[in-house]
Enzyme design. Structure first.
Site, short mmCIF file in Angstrom:
data_model
loop_
_atom_site.label_atom_id
_atom_site.label_comp_id
_atom_site.label_asym_id
_atom_site.label_seq_id
_atom_site.Cartn_x
_atom_site.Cartn_y
_atom_site.Cartn_z
N GLU A 1 57.12 50.35 34.61
CA GLU A 1 55.86 49.64 34.36
C GLU A 1 55.84 48.27 35.02
O GLU A 1 56.82 47.52 34.95
CB GLU A 1 55.67 49.49 32.85
CG GLU A 1 54.23 49.56 32.44
CD GLU A 1 53.64 50.94 32.70
OE1 GLU A 1 53.00 51.11 33.76
OE2 GLU A 1 53.82 51.83 31.87
N HIS A 2 54.72 47.98 35.66
CA HIS A 2 54.53 46.72 36.38
C HIS A 2 55.58 46.54 37.47
O HIS A 2 56.10 45.44 37.67
CB HIS A 2 54.52 45.51 35.41
CG HIS A 2 53.21 45.40 34.67
ND1 HIS A 2 52.08 44.87 35.26
CD2 HIS A 2 52.85 45.77 33.42
CE1 HIS A 2 51.08 44.91 34.38
NE2 HIS A 2 51.53 45.45 33.28
N ASP B 1 55.03 48.82 40.39
CA ASP B 1 54.48 49.48 41.60
C ASP B 1 54.09 48.46 42.66
O ASP B 1 54.34 48.65 43.85
CB ASP B 1 53.33 50.46 41.27
CG ASP B 1 52.11 49.84 40.61
OD1 ASP B 1 52.17 48.69 40.13
OD2 ASP B 1 51.06 50.54 40.58
N GLY C 1 43.81 52.85 28.97
CA GLY C 1 45.01 52.65 29.77
C GLY C 1 45.52 53.97 30.34
O GLY C 1 46.66 54.06 30.81
N SER D 1 41.09 56.16 33.44
CA SER D 1 39.82 56.86 33.63
C SER D 1 39.19 56.44 34.95
O SER D 1 38.61 57.27 35.66
CB SER D 1 38.87 56.58 32.47
OG SER D 1 38.74 55.19 32.27
N SER D 2 39.32 55.16 35.32
CA SER D 2 38.66 54.73 36.56
C SER D 2 39.31 55.39 37.78
O SER D 2 38.62 55.82 38.69
CB SER D 2 38.63 53.21 36.69
OG SER D 2 39.91 52.66 36.59
N GLU E 1 39.04 50.47 43.54
CA GLU E 1 39.42 49.89 42.24
C GLU E 1 39.61 48.38 42.36
O GLU E 1 39.11 47.60 41.55
CB GLU E 1 40.72 50.55 41.76
CG GLU E 1 41.31 49.96 40.49
CD GLU E 1 40.73 50.54 39.21
OE1 GLU E 1 40.13 51.64 39.28
OE2 GLU E 1 40.88 49.90 38.16
N ASP F 1 48.31 54.56 39.79
CA ASP F 1 47.31 55.34 39.04
C ASP F 1 46.57 56.32 39.94
O ASP F 1 46.42 57.50 39.63
CB ASP F 1 46.28 54.40 38.39
CG ASP F 1 46.93 53.40 37.45
OD1 ASP F 1 48.13 53.55 37.18
OD2 ASP F 1 46.22 52.47 37.01
N TYR G 1 46.55 40.47 34.40
CA TYR G 1 47.23 41.35 35.37
C TYR G 1 47.44 40.60 36.68
O TYR G 1 48.54 40.58 37.24
CB TYR G 1 46.37 42.60 35.59
CG TYR G 1 47.02 43.64 36.49
CD1 TYR G 1 47.73 44.71 35.95
CD2 TYR G 1 46.94 43.56 37.88
CE1 TYR G 1 48.33 45.67 36.76
CE2 TYR G 1 47.53 44.50 38.70
CZ TYR G 1 48.22 45.55 38.15
OH TYR G 1 48.81 46.49 38.96
C1 GLA Z 1 47.73 49.38 35.97
C2 GLA Z 1 47.65 49.35 37.49
C3 GLA Z 1 48.87 50.04 38.13
C4 GLA Z 1 50.17 49.50 37.54
C5 GLA Z 1 50.12 49.46 36.02
C6 GLA Z 1 51.33 48.80 35.41
O1 GLA Z 1 47.62 50.67 35.47
O2 GLA Z 1 46.47 49.99 37.95
O3 GLA Z 1 48.83 49.88 39.52
O4 GLA Z 1 50.47 48.24 38.07
O5 GLA Z 1 48.96 48.80 35.53
O6 GLA Z 1 52.48 49.51 35.68
#
Ligand code: GLA
Length: 378
Positions: free
Chosen positions: A25-26, A28, A115, A118-119, A151, A163, A213
């Protein structure tokens, strides 16, 4: 419009998946590896060409009807619901692809604001549907990259690729071990033996996700700039924990915490992939717990609700691991739970979470599914 009424009048159903991230997580946007899986919760587009230069949009669960001019696709960024479709179509067109006039109905089963992306599901399915109706073969990775652009532009979130990639390229029964630096992937079978994945929404309304973010991204970029001046790396994910320890003292306290999360989360993904391959689900669960702890203490993207929800899950004896999934600041957790105990687990977590926070948790039934699917209706 009801789903049954839609089928039959359209030429294709093109769908793309919501996603859950198992771990990574966080990282990418720091060039790390992530391990998301595409879900059976998805956005389906019913589509047919209409011989005009207009895209007529409608939804199964909204009364709105919107018409977009295919020669002015860049001009719709202020629309409420249709801006994702317009933005996706616009960037696909900008990438040199043909857009034809069409009628499309959107049917989304990914809960909004959960989270679970959906988008991304909407963007990816819109592009794949437009390519299909224009008679073009498409590359799912290119679709994901263009959807990411939409996005970023239309939500103001400077997101990574996870995502949209998972939404486009997921595979039934598998997690994707995606290297976000090279975009190379491996599919890992998700074989959990006597355990199941449980996804729970904390149902706290998202708040300031975009600005927080982008702030985290800026902090990781600051860490990279400082460390890059000392040693040749392209991204924070290139740093081993031992190398990070050498340079950590150069960073301000907050930036150091953020970078430590990224470096150690990358290490956890490596270990999680090994645990999955070895079928060691208890070890995988422990890595999920450590990931949540790091996202809470070092990256500070959980908040009291996600901490309470993950804490309640971790306190149940049948749960081997639980963590927040996605961007955080609200949204969902993912837990690994003994299948035979899932109902007891849900009752326990629901009661404890509501007592602690006043919010009612929502539980989703979802399987790990394919990314984009295209069905021709005759
Ligand atoms: C959101 C972002 C992803 C990723 C996650 C955290 O979903 O769209 O690119 O950074 O947060 O892992």
């Amino acid at each position: 419009m009801k789903r049954e009424k839609v089928i039959g009048k359209y030429d294709y159903i093109v769908s793309a998946a919501g996603r859950v991230n198992i771990i990574g997580e966080h990282v990418d946007y720091c060039g790390g590896k992530v391990m998301p899986a595409a879900l059976s919760l998805r956005n389906a587009v019913y589509i047919r060409p209409n011989g005009t230069d207009k895209i007529n949009l409608s939804w199964t669960d909204l009364p709105d009807k919107v018409t977009l001019d295919i020669n002015k696709l860049g001009e719709y960024r202020d629309l409420k619901h249709a801006k994702y479709q317009a933005g996706s179509a616009y960037f696909w067109q900008q990438a040199g692809h043909k857009i034809v006039g069409c009628d499309m109905v959107h049917d989304c089963t990914v809960p909004f604001g959960s989270g679970l992306s959906s988008s991304a599901a909407i963007e990816v399915s819109t592009i794949a549907a437009l390519a299909t109706v224009a008679g073009e073969a498409f590359d799912p990775v290119e679709v994901a990259l263009v959807a990411q652009k939409a996005e970023r532009e239309y939500t103001g979130v400077n997101c990574g690729i996870m995502d949209q990639y998972a939404s486009a390229c997921g595979k039934k029964g598998h997690a994707i071990l995606l290297d976000c630096k090279s975009l190379e992937r491996e599919y890992e079978p998700v074989e959990l033996g006597k355990y199941s994945l449980v996804i729970i929404n904390c149902n706290k309304p998202h708040n300031l996700v975009e600005s927080k973010y982008n702030e985290r991204r800026a902090e990781t970029e600051e860490a990279l700039a400082v460390i890059k001046a000392q040693t040749p790396i392209d991204c924070l994910a290139d740093l081993s924990p031992a190398d990070f320890a050498k340079y950590a003292g150069l960073l301000s306290p907050v930036v150091k915490k953020r970078a430590e999360h990224v470096v150690m989360e990358c290490e956890r993904v490596r270990q999680a992939a090994e645990a999955m391959k070895a079928g060691d689900i208890v070890r995988l669960g422990a890595l999920l717990n450590a990931s949540h702890d790091s996202l809470s203490r070092l990256y500070e993207v959980t908040g009291k609700e996600l901490d309470s929800l993950a804490g309640a899950a971790q306190a149940h004896p049948a749960c081997v691991g639980s963590r927040m999934t996605g961007a955080g600041f609200g949204g969902c957790t993912i837990s690994i739970v003994e299948t035979a105990q899932v109902e007891d687990f849900k009752a326990f977590v629901a009661a404890r979470y509501e007592a602690e926070t006043g919010y009612r948790a929502a539980f989703y039934d979802a399987d790990i599914a394919d990314g984009i699917t295209v069905t021709k209706l005759s």
